[in-house]
Design a protein around this motif. Structure first.
Motif, PDB file in Angstrom:
ATOM      1  N   THR A  37       0.835  -1.207   0.000  1.00 57.22           N
ATOM      2  CA  THR A  37       0.000   0.000   0.000  1.00 57.22           C
ATOM      3  C   THR A  37       0.868   1.255   0.000  1.00 57.22           C
ATOM      4  O   THR A  37       0.655   2.173  -0.789  1.00 57.22           O
ATOM      5  CB  THR A  37      -0.890   0.028   1.265  1.00 57.22           C
ATOM      6  N   ILE A  38       1.861   1.250   0.887  1.00 58.15           N
ATOM      7  CA  ILE A  38       2.733   2.429   0.977  1.00 58.15           C
ATOM      8  C   ILE A  38       3.714   2.467  -0.200  1.00 58.15           C
ATOM      9  O   ILE A  38       3.965   3.512  -0.793  1.00 58.15           O
ATOM     10  CB  ILE A  38       3.481   2.433   2.325  1.00 58.15           C
ATOM     11  N   THR A  64       8.391   1.006  -4.479  1.00 58.53           N
ATOM     12  CA  THR A  64       9.490   0.761  -3.536  1.00 58.53           C
ATOM     13  C   THR A  64       9.496  -0.677  -3.014  1.00 58.53           C
ATOM     14  O   THR A  64      10.509  -1.124  -2.479  1.00 58.53           O
ATOM     15  CB  THR A  64       9.413   1.729  -2.326  1.00 58.53           C
ATOM     16  N   ASN A  65       8.385  -1.379  -3.164  1.00 60.69           N
ATOM     17  CA  ASN A  65       8.357  -2.777  -2.735  1.00 60.69           C
ATOM     18  C   ASN A  65       8.657  -3.725  -3.895  1.00 60.69           C
ATOM     19  O   ASN A  65       8.388  -4.925  -3.808  1.00 60.69           O
ATOM     20  CB  ASN A  65       7.006  -3.119  -2.090  1.00 60.69           C
ATOM     21  N   ASN A  66       9.222  -3.169  -4.952  1.00 61.96           N
ATOM     22  CA  ASN A  66       9.599  -3.984  -6.103  1.00 61.96           C
ATOM     23  C   ASN A  66      11.119  -4.142  -6.109  1.00 61.96           C
ATOM     24  O   ASN A  66      11.847  -3.152  -6.145  1.00 61.96           O
ATOM     25  CB  ASN A  66       9.119  -3.270  -7.392  1.00 61.96           C
ATOM     26  N   GLN A  67      11.603  -5.375  -6.080  1.00 61.72           N
ATOM     27  CA  GLN A  67      13.046  -5.613  -5.965  1.00 61.72           C
ATOM     28  C   GLN A  67      13.821  -5.083  -7.166  1.00 61.72           C
ATOM     29  O   GLN A  67      14.952  -4.595  -7.024  1.00 61.72           O
ATOM     30  CB  GLN A  67      13.316  -7.114  -5.762  1.00 61.72           C
ATOM     31  N   SER A 122       7.663   8.778  12.279  1.00 61.07           N
ATOM     32  CA  SER A 122       6.949   8.175  11.147  1.00 61.07           C
ATOM     33  C   SER A 122       7.706   6.964  10.605  1.00 61.07           C
ATOM     34  O   SER A 122       7.105   5.967  10.208  1.00 61.07           O
ATOM     35  CB  SER A 122       6.776   9.192  10.022  1.00 61.07           C
ATOM     36  N   PHE A 123       9.020   7.066  10.582  1.00 68.14           N
ATOM     37  CA  PHE A 123       9.839   5.947  10.106  1.00 68.14           C
ATOM     38  C   PHE A 123       9.651   4.733  11.011  1.00 68.14           C
ATOM     39  O   PHE A 123       9.443   3.600  10.550  1.00 68.14           O
ATOM     40  CB  PHE A 123      11.308   6.398  10.072  1.00 68.14           C
ATOM     41  N   ARG A 124       9.693   4.989  12.323  1.00 72.09           N
ATOM     42  CA  ARG A 124       9.527   3.879  13.265  1.00 72.09           C
ATOM     43  C   ARG A 124       8.141   3.252  13.146  1.00 72.09           C
ATOM     44  O   ARG A 124       7.977   2.064  13.385  1.00 72.09           O
ATOM     45  CB  ARG A 124       9.753   4.374  14.702  1.00 72.09           C
ATOM     46  N   ALA A 125       7.174   4.061  12.775  1.00 68.74           N
ATOM     47  CA  ALA A 125       5.811   3.538  12.621  1.00 68.74           C
ATOM     48  C   ALA A 125       5.644   2.824  11.276  1.00 68.74           C
ATOM     49  O   ALA A 125       4.598   2.220  11.020  1.00 68.74           O
ATOM     50  CB  ALA A 125       4.816   4.678  12.729  1.00 68.74           C
ATOM     51  N   GLY A 126       6.657   2.876  10.410  1.00 59.37           N
ATOM     52  CA  GLY A 126       6.588   2.203   9.109  1.00 59.37           C
ATOM     53  C   GLY A 126       5.685   2.913   8.121  1.00 59.37           C
ATOM     54  O   GLY A 126       5.168   2.292   7.191  1.00 59.37           O
ATOM     55  N   ASN A 127       5.508   4.230   8.290  1.00 61.12           N
ATOM     56  CA  ASN A 127       4.550   4.966   7.456  1.00 61.12           C
ATOM     57  C   ASN A 127       5.168   5.663   6.251  1.00 61.12           C
ATOM     58  O   ASN A 127       4.449   6.248   5.452  1.00 61.12           O
ATOM     59  CB  ASN A 127       3.845   6.043   8.298  1.00 61.12           C
ATOM     60  N   LEU A 128       6.485   5.671   6.142  1.00 58.13           N
ATOM     61  CA  LEU A 128       7.126   6.442   5.074  1.00 58.13           C
ATOM     62  C   LEU A 128       7.503   5.532   3.896  1.00 58.13           C
ATOM     63  O   LEU A 128       7.786   4.350   4.072  1.00 58.13           O
ATOM     64  CB  LEU A 128       8.370   7.148   5.613  1.00 58.13           C
ATOM     65  N   GLN A 129       7.535   6.124   2.693  1.00 62.30           N
ATOM     66  CA  GLN A 129       7.766   5.324   1.490  1.00 62.30           C
ATOM     67  C   GLN A 129       9.250   4.980   1.306  1.00 62.30           C
ATOM     68  O   GLN A 129       9.602   3.856   0.961  1.00 62.30           O
ATOM     69  CB  GLN A 129       7.256   6.101   0.260  1.00 62.30           C
ATOM     70  N   SER A 130      10.092   5.964   1.506  1.00 62.97           N
ATOM     71  CA  SER A 130      11.532   5.722   1.369  1.00 62.97           C
ATOM     72  C   SER A 130      12.272   6.860   2.060  1.00 62.97           C
ATOM     73  O   SER A 130      11.663   7.864   2.448  1.00 62.97           O
ATOM     74  CB  SER A 130      11.931   5.668  -0.102  1.00 62.97           C
ATOM     75  N   GLY A 131      13.567   6.692   2.180  1.00 61.70           N
ATOM     76  CA  GLY A 131      14.323   7.771   2.810  1.00 61.70           C
ATOM     77  C   GLY A 131      15.748   7.373   3.129  1.00 61.70           C
ATOM     78  O   GLY A 131      16.231   6.313   2.713  1.00 61.70           O
ATOM     79  N   ILE A 132      16.387   8.270   3.852  1.00 61.71           N
ATOM     80  CA  ILE A 132      17.766   8.021   4.291  1.00 61.71           C
ATOM     81  C   ILE A 132      17.824   8.182   5.805  1.00 61.71           C
ATOM     82  O   ILE A 132      17.215   9.082   6.370  1.00 61.71           O
ATOM     83  CB  ILE A 132      18.753   8.968   3.566  1.00 61.71           C
ATOM     84  N   MET A 133      18.508   7.269   6.441  1.00 63.24           N
ATOM     85  CA  MET A 133      18.629   7.305   7.896  1.00 63.24           C
ATOM     86  C   MET A 133      20.028   6.816   8.262  1.00 63.24           C
ATOM     87  O   MET A 133      20.803   6.482   7.372  1.00 63.24           O
ATOM     88  CB  MET A 133      17.533   6.416   8.508  1.00 63.24           C
TER      89      MET A 133
END
Lengths: 523, 364
Positions: A292-293, A298-301, A412-423
């Motif tokens: 969904t997110i 982003t969920n495609n390898q 938001s990252f910890r909640a798993g709500n973001l699509q992508s990012g850098i950490m």
């Protein structure tokens, strides 16, 4: 009447001027050589407490390393092998039992000898408080065997435990003193405020004064069992990066810990020395695996492969400063189990475009989140995000940058709500097992919605690495990281350069990824 | 022709009015009472606003305060939330906050782990010391130059003072702070480095928390000199801005008064220039100047974040900066409250001083 007022005013002005001149003549701060007694170290504080059982910040580790000894420690910068601190150790063959034995005589700053009871109390206190560092001893049972021996047992193999015990958060406190000031090994412990005024450790220094926002001042522990530190007065002061540069060049401080790649340019080499290194922090990219997110992107390898291949890593290193390095996996290059970058992380625009075509991507905008109010060793996330956006655009990937304060992005990252990012990830302890949390179903894996069972190959490799015995660990962690690179949602990007600038009077500053700098070892 | 009514005329009018009908209190006391009541209401409003705004931030304090591993452990997160009362509904949190506030308890900072009141008690005197230093010099220089500029209207000295004032207002204080530090500390070596004392120096015994005052009380002259010398650079940065502001308002206020008939009459009577300037012109233009002095002092007291940050001052500004960047809600609310108290207190004081200076105000 008017004349007497004028005289009074003149007297005040002259008095104040004389006082200022006297203060100037007294030398004030920063004067130091090894015989001059005072050492001033500039650091950008993230300090919250000096109570070892509650502290788990970079500045807190510097402070507690100076105040408290640990049962095991590391020698200098070498974190590949724990060595005896207060105690020596032996491990059972199944890595479930660690036996600690008192190693010589150690004394607290009030002259009390360090006992096995103090060790048991201190470690149990960390567990009971349920503070930031308590996870270090998760699942560990602490037992006094006799007056010289403590046994740590775990129900599952824990070969990382000897690498965890040198953490300054596991510093040994004087249980007798602490119990008089509200210290317990239960959750009702209230000794923090006492420890923020008076240290109760056996480390090389004692607390002279303590302020979370301005400075911490140390004086020698007269009963310290180790080598006497070179400086009899140490000031760790909270100073922002640009001011640190001015201070160290002006001689007002002797060590500056937080200068970035830009700030170390143009330093006066006649007045300062520059120590370059590689940060133990790994900055990584992540892509949400929730359909969904991720919206099928982003969920495609294949999309993630395109992302990996379209990054020009040499340019990223150029932005990250001298001393920066590209990690092969999530384990930092300094640690046992680290790997070199493999073919999955090589810049290949043609391969990236091919993978992108295979993924079915048709120009959807991917939201890319990052914190814009913090840096990692002076490296801004914004710099990396903009470079990546431009490089991905060359491959045909459209990215919308979504900066925000770390508090909101992290939430938001910890909640798993973001699509992508850098950490980024900093080592809790210098062992590769600290990075298994990136596996499917584990705490960091879940932030990318990479659930348990999502990738059996990686999970099997993680389990094998977690339970591998000493000789097999390096290979097992290499296998796990390669599996992560092949099919995981995380892309290890860069370990920034790390710089320490010292006055020329300083001859030795041993750096360490666990406690940054040991103040007592500065010469 | 307009002129200020004399104090005695107004007092007589007020006195006659108070004898009419029901018995009424002295106009000045009634005026102070009303202002005080309004201040209390405003203070309550401040608690509501700071609490609501702090809770509107779309982030979790536990996530901000705990490390990655700790934040992943529900047991640790629960302990953190219970310790700070974040596990209760927001409305309940507010009433607990209000109840604790009445007992002087502002909660515990999630960052320093200290009671917020204790942190503020350490940080606020540092800011007061800096603010007092800056405002005293600002008043002396700003009002002096403003009057001079007005009295020499459109002459060269007026133009120079106006340019100086414009520079003071226009240059961002954070830039000025860094520039002053670089020039006067690093290049010239005239000023000491950051902090309130030299690193090797220890603070004087705590009485007021203001190091210069405490050092004087303890008779520690070297420490007094050290503390005073550390005040100079940050104080100068803040003074330059405030002076710029005061010069403009003083000049404009004095120019307005200069054209008043009662000033012309005073001059025509042949009164000495000093008497005309200080008793007629300055007094007549004092109300707007007082307003701007109050606002400037409030601004200095509520924390000069960037200046304190550059000079590592350890005052309210630096504390507020840390609280905001780490989402330390109790500390944010504590700072919000103290800033509110400062502004309300200063406005109350100015209102009262208005009443003393201008009898028309208290009668109205």
């Amino acid at each position: 009447m008017i004349r007497s007022h004028r005289r009074l005013a003149a007297a005040i002005v002259i008095g104040a001027s004389v006082a200022v001149v006297l203060a100037g003549c007294s030398g004030g701060g920063g004067s130091s050589s090894s015989s001059g007694k005072t050492l001033v170290v500039d650091n950008s504080f993230d300090l919250k407490t000096s109570d070892p059982a509650r502290a788990f910040e970079l500045t807190g580790s510097i402070v507690d390393k100076a105040l408290y000894e640990t049962v095991l420690t590391f020698k200098g910068s070498d974190v590949t092998k724990p060595v005896p601190g207060i105690m020596s150790y032996s491990e059972s063959s199944d890595d479930k039992t660690l036996t600690l034995t008192m190693d010589g005589k150690h004394y607290f700053s009030n002259g009390d000898p360090v006992t096995v009871d103090d060790v048991v109390f201190s470690l149990k206190r960390v567990q009971a408080i349920a503070g930031n560092p308590s996870f270090l001893l998760d699942g560990v049972t602490v037992t006094k065997k006799d007056d010289k021996t403590v046994v740590l047992t775990t129900t599952t193999a824990n070969p990382a435990l000897p690498f965890i015990l040198p953490n300054p958060s596991l510093g040994i406190v004087d249980s007798k003193v602490l119990k008089k000031h509200g210290g317990t090994d239960t959750k009702s412990d209230s000794a923090e405020s006492y420890l923020n005024k008076t240290s109760a450790g056996s480390g090389p220094y004692m607390l002279k004064s303590y302020s979370v926002t301005t400075k911490v001042v140390f004086e020698p522990n007269p009963h310290y069992a180790g080598t006497k530190p070179a400086y009899s007065n140490v000031v760790l002061e909270n100073v922002a990066g640009p001011t640190q540069k001015i201070n160290v060049q002006a001689g007002a401080s002797q060590v500056a810990l937080d200068l970035n790649a830009t700030q170390v340019q143009g330093l006066d080499s006649a007045k300062t020395n520059l120590i370059k290194g590689t940060s133990p922090y790994v900055m990584y990219l992540w892509f949400n695996q929730d359909s969904t997110i991720g919206a099928g992107v982003t969920n495609n390898q294949d999309f993630i492969t395109a992302v990996r291949k379209s990054i020009d890593y040499s340019k990223i290193l150029g932005l990250s400063g001298s001393g920066s390095t590209q990690p092969g996996g999530l384990v930092p290059s300094q640690f046992k189990g680290a790997i070199k970058p493999d073919s999955t992380a090589e810049f290949d625009l043609a391969a990236a475009k091919a993978a992108l075509a295979k993924s079915g991507y048709n120009g959807q905008t991917v939201t890319f989140s990052y914190p814009n109010d913090i840096t990692v060793d002076g490296l801004q996330f914004e710099t990396l995000a903009q470079a990546l956006q431009s490089q991905w655009a060359a491959a045909g990937i459209t990215v919308k940058l979504a900066p925000g304060p770390i508090a909101t992005v992290l939430d938001s990252f910890r909640a798993g709500n973001l699509q992508s990012g850098i950490m980024y990830w900093g080592p809790d302890y210098p062992d590769a097992s600290d990075y298994l949390v990136f596996s499917p179903g584990q705490s960091i894996g879940l932030r990318a919605a990479w659930k348990d069972g999502a990738d059996a190959t990686v999970t099997d490799a993680a389990n094998a690495a977690g339970s591998a015995s000493s000789d097999d660990r390096v290979q097992a962690f290499a296998t796990w990281q390669k599996a992560m690179n092949a099919s995981g949602p995380f892309v290890p990007l860069v370990q920034p350069g790390q710089y320490v600038v010292t006055a020329t009077s300083i001859t030795s500053v041993p750096l360490n990824p666990v406690w940054t700098v040991d103040l007592a070892s500065i010469k | 022709m307009t002129s200020l009514p004399s104090s005695s005329e107004v007092e007589q009018a007020a006195s006659v009015s108070s004898r009419d009908g029901r018995r009424r209190s002295h106009p000045l006391l009634r005026y102070i009472g009303i202002r005080f009541g309004i201040s209390i209401l405003l203070l309550w409003g401040v608690t509501v606003v700071t609490f609501v705004l702090a809770n509107l931030v779309p982030a979790n304090p536990a996530a901000a305060a705990l490390g990655d591993k700790a934040a992943s452990d529900p047991k640790i997160v629960a302990a953190f939330n219970a310790q700070h009362g974040f596990d209760k509904p927001v409305v309940v949190q507010y009433f607990i906050y209000l109840g604790n506030l009445l007992h002087g308890d502002l909660g515990n900072s999630t960052q320093t782990h200290n009671p917020v009141s204790q942190d503020l008690a350490v940080a606020f005197p540092a800011t007061i010391e800096l603010a007092l230093f800056a405002i005293i010099f600002s008043i002396i220089i700003g009002i002096g130059l403003g009057m001079l500029a007005a009295l020499r209207h459109n002459r060269l000295s007026d133009q120079i003072i106006r340019v100086f004032s414009l520079i003071g207002i226009s240059i961002p204080t954070f830039w000025l702070a860094v520039a002053f530090f670089f020039v006067f500390f690093y290049l010239l070596g005239w000023a000491p480095g950051t902090g309130r004392l030299s690193p090797a120096d220890t603070p004087p015994p705590h009485v007021t928390g203001m190091y210069t005052v405490d050092a004087l009380l303890a008779g520690q002259w070297a420490t007094f000199g050290d503390a005073l010398s550390h005040l100079v650079l940050p104080g100068a940065v803040l003074t330059l801005f405030t002076v710029g502001l005061l010069v403009r308002f003083t000049r404009s206020g004095v120019l307005d008064v200069l054209s008043q008939d009662y000033v012309k009459a005073a001059r025509a009577k042949g009164l000495p220039a000093r008497t005309v300037v200080f008793r007629y012109i300055l007094r007549g233009s004092l109300l707007p100047i007082l307003t701007i002095v109050g606002l400037a002092f409030g601004s200095l007291l509520s924390g000069t974040v960037l200046t304190e940050q550059v000079f590592n001052w350890g005052g309210i500004g630096q504390y507020a900066y840390k609280a905001a960047t780490t989402l330390d809600l109790p500390a944010i609310m504590g700072v919000g409250l103290i800033v509110g108290v400062v502004y309300i207190g200063i406005n109350f004081a100015i209102d009262v001083i208005y009443g003393f200076i201008d009898p028309r105000v208290r009668v109205q």
